[in-house]
Design an enzyme around this catalytic site. Sequence first.
Site, short mmCIF file in Angstrom:
data_model
loop_
_atom_site.label_atom_id
_atom_site.label_comp_id
_atom_site.label_asym_id
_atom_site.label_seq_id
_atom_site.Cartn_x
_atom_site.Cartn_y
_atom_site.Cartn_z
CB SER A 8 -5.61 -20.19 5.41
OG SER A 8 -5.90 -20.62 6.71
CG HIS A 32 -3.20 -16.93 7.87
ND1 HIS A 32 -3.17 -15.69 8.47
CD2 HIS A 32 -4.20 -17.62 8.48
CE1 HIS A 32 -4.11 -15.62 9.39
NE2 HIS A 32 -4.75 -16.78 9.43
CG ASP A 34 -5.74 -20.04 11.01
OD1 ASP A 34 -5.78 -18.86 11.38
OD2 ASP A 34 -6.16 -20.42 9.90
CG MET A 36 -7.42 -22.51 15.86
SD MET A 36 -8.83 -23.20 14.97
CE MET A 36 -8.56 -22.45 13.34
CG HIS A 65 -5.05 -15.91 13.11
ND1 HIS A 65 -6.12 -16.13 12.28
CD2 HIS A 65 -5.56 -15.29 14.20
CE1 HIS A 65 -7.22 -15.67 12.83
NE2 HIS A 65 -6.91 -15.16 14.00
CG MET A 67 -7.97 -17.73 15.93
SD MET A 67 -9.08 -18.48 14.73
CE MET A 67 -7.87 -19.07 13.55
CG MET A 137 -11.18 -13.06 12.16
SD MET A 137 -10.19 -14.32 11.33
CE MET A 137 -11.37 -15.66 11.11
N GLY A 142 -12.39 -19.91 13.63
CA GLY A 142 -12.28 -21.26 14.12
C GLY A 142 -12.48 -22.37 13.11
CB ALA A 144 -11.98 -23.87 6.65
N GLY A 145 -14.63 -22.66 5.57
CA GLY A 145 -15.81 -22.94 4.75
C GLY A 145 -17.08 -22.22 5.15
CG ASP A 175 -8.36 -15.53 8.20
OD1 ASP A 175 -8.74 -16.36 7.36
OD2 ASP A 175 -7.83 -15.84 9.29
N GLY A 176 -11.01 -15.14 5.62
CA GLY A 176 -12.33 -15.76 5.62
C GLY A 176 -13.11 -15.51 4.35
CB SER A 199 -14.23 -21.05 -0.65
OG SER A 199 -13.82 -19.82 -0.07
#
Length: 227
Positions: A8, A32, A34, A36, A65, A67, A137, A142, A144-145, A175-176, A199
Site C-alpha cells: 500500500s 495498491h 489509495d 482519497m 482504490h 475512497m 477492509m 482512511g 493506516a495503523g 486491506d488493513g 505494520s
Amino acid sequence: MKIKFAPSLMCMDLMRVQEQVSILNERCDLYHVDIMDGHFVKNLSLSVDFVKGLRQITNLPIDCHLMVTNPEQYIDPLIKAGADFISLHSETISGQAFRLFNKIKQADCKCGVVLNPETSLEAVKPYLNYLDLLTFMTVDPGFAGQNFIAETIKSINEAALWKVRNTYSYILAVDGACNKHTFLELADAGTECFIVGSSGLFNLDEDLNIAYDIMMQDFRQSLAAKK
C-alpha cells in the site's frame, strides 16, 4: 492460486518513491494506490498524478482504490494514467454500479469492489460475477495503523466459498492490518492477496529490502505455526 502481496503505497516513504519502487518492482506482485477525497474518508492521500508517475517506473499492475464520494469522476483520468485495476467502494456506487463496471471493462481495465468492515457481502452479491478483484477492509477506511477488526473474517470466508461454488474469477484481497498477527487467520479464511502497509511491511525496517524479507519470513512462519 499463488498468494499475492500488494504494498500500500500511501505507507511508503514518499520522499524516496523512486528508490522504494525500484526495490518493490523486483519483489511484489502488484501495487495498491489509495486515492482519497477528504469526504468519503476524512483524509487525503495519493492522486491520479501519482498513478501517472508510478506507471512510468513500473510494469507491475496498479490497483487504484477509490475512497471517494463520486468515483465516476475518477475513472477516465485513472484509465488514462495507466491503472490496471480500478476498485470502487460498494458504499458509493448504488444506482450506477453496472454502468461504472462496464465503463471500466470497455477500457480494458480490470474491475474491483471494496467493502467496509460493516458492509455485508450480500450488498455486492448481484455483481460478483463482474469482478476481477474483491477487497475487504479489515480496518475502518482512511488511515493506516488501525487495529484489526476480527468480525470481517466471516465475510472473507464466505466470499471464498462463494467464489468456489459459483466459479467466480475475482481475486480475494484484504486491506488493513495484514501482518504477522493476522496472516494465518486471513490465509485460512481464503485471502489470496495481502495488501501490506505500515505494520506488515514499511515499518519493519528502514531498509525496504530487509523489511520485505522480514515480512515474507513472518508470513511463512505464521503459516508454518499451523502445522
